[in-house]
Design a protein around this motif. Structure first.
Motif, mmCIF file in Angstrom:
data_model
loop_
_atom_site.group_PDB
_atom_site.id
_atom_site.type_symbol
_atom_site.label_atom_id
_atom_site.label_comp_id
_atom_site.label_asym_id
_atom_site.label_seq_id
_atom_site.Cartn_x
_atom_site.Cartn_y
_atom_site.Cartn_z
ATOM 1 N N LYS A 78 50.760 34.958 47.536
ATOM 2 C CA LYS A 78 49.367 35.188 47.353
ATOM 3 C C LYS A 78 49.202 35.219 45.890
ATOM 4 O O LYS A 78 50.000 35.273 44.756
ATOM 5 N N PRO A 79 48.162 34.387 45.589
ATOM 6 C CA PRO A 79 47.942 33.755 43.970
ATOM 7 C C PRO A 79 47.878 35.216 43.153
ATOM 8 O O PRO A 79 47.310 36.046 43.545
ATOM 9 N N ASP A 81 46.072 35.625 40.637
ATOM 10 C CA ASP A 81 44.546 36.190 40.285
ATOM 11 C C ASP A 81 44.076 36.889 41.224
ATOM 12 O O ASP A 81 43.417 37.914 41.136
ATOM 13 N N GLU A 82 44.343 36.334 42.418
ATOM 14 C CA GLU A 82 43.877 37.087 43.874
ATOM 15 C C GLU A 82 44.380 38.393 44.036
ATOM 16 O O GLU A 82 43.702 39.496 44.189
ATOM 17 N N PHE A 83 45.818 38.754 43.706
ATOM 18 C CA PHE A 83 46.343 39.753 43.829
ATOM 19 C C PHE A 83 45.926 40.853 42.827
ATOM 20 O O PHE A 83 45.375 41.963 42.834
ATOM 21 N N GLY A 85 43.142 40.934 41.289
ATOM 22 C CA GLY A 85 41.646 41.516 41.704
ATOM 23 C C GLY A 85 41.665 42.544 42.741
ATOM 24 O O GLY A 85 40.532 42.777 42.824
ATOM 25 N N THR A 86 42.732 42.748 43.495
ATOM 26 C CA THR A 86 42.759 43.808 44.430
ATOM 27 C C THR A 86 43.347 45.125 43.925
ATOM 28 O O THR A 86 43.335 46.118 44.484
ATOM 29 N N ALA A 175 42.871 38.946 33.001
ATOM 30 C CA ALA A 175 43.221 39.424 34.197
ATOM 31 C C ALA A 175 43.509 40.647 34.415
ATOM 32 O O ALA A 175 43.039 41.714 35.261
ATOM 33 N N THR A 179 41.515 44.621 35.798
ATOM 34 C CA THR A 179 42.051 45.837 36.863
ATOM 35 C C THR A 179 41.387 47.141 36.533
ATOM 36 O O THR A 179 41.626 48.133 37.242
#
Length: 182
Positions: A78-79, A81-83, A85-86, A175, A179
């Motif tokens: 999983k990239p 930045d996507e991780f 974002g969660t 990034a 969060t």
């Protein structure tokens, strides 16, 4: 995780970053990215008395100290930045930190980068470049906006060769700061 060889730094966030850097350094190179919650040590000691012995003796800097707590493994594939974002942190978490290894080129190599390369082709090009350097980045942010980073080159893998500064990896710091966004 308490590290006895961590250089003493004036700033609690810098101390936490160096402590994480030393911990991950002890695991060797070629490690996956690792995420840490940063919690107020005094609050942790008060709310979790069973952990007090593992946190080391109470000290003068206890009032401002941060304790890093490693989180579950970041999902492979999983990239990053996507991780990131969660993630949503509970109120007890004062900040967070991430360690990640990357290949880096010196500024002198920037002019050599071929134009119009896709991400995969660019990654391959950097990996094959003779001046590439392997670097471990440890970046931390606090809810109040404070930031700190530590960079360790694989070829200079020594605690005395770790570079620290608040703006060394601004994109990753942004990034991580996101969060904590409401």
């Amino acid at each position: 995780m308490t590290m006895s060889n961590t250089p003493m730094a004036a700033n609690p966030l810098t101390r936490a970053v160096l402590e994480i850097d030393e911990y991950v350094s002890g695991l060797g190179w070629d490690q996956p990215a690792r995420l840490f919650a940063l919690v107020d040590t005094a609050r942790l000691r008060a709310e979790q008395p069973a952990l007090a012995g593992r946190l080391g003796p109470d000290g003068e800097q206890e009032a401002t100290a941060l304790t890093p707590i490693e989180q579950d493994e970041i999902p492979a594939g999983k990239p990053l930045d996507e991780f990131l974002g969660t993630i949503a942190w509970p109120d007890a978490v004062t900040g967070c930190a991430l360690t990640v290894e990357r290949l880096m080129l010196p500024p002198s190599a920037e002019a050599q980068v071929p134009k119009d390369l896709g991400e995969a082709a660019l990654t391959k090009w950097v990996a094959e470049h003779p001046e590439r350097q392997e670097v471990r980045m440890t970046v931390a942010v606090l809810r109040d906006g404070a930031r700190e980073s530590a960079l360790r080159l694989r070829e200079k893998d020594s605690p005395t060769e770790v570079l620290t500064g608040s703006d060394l990896v601004p994109g990753l710091a942004d990034a991580l700061a996101a969060t904590f966004a409401e």
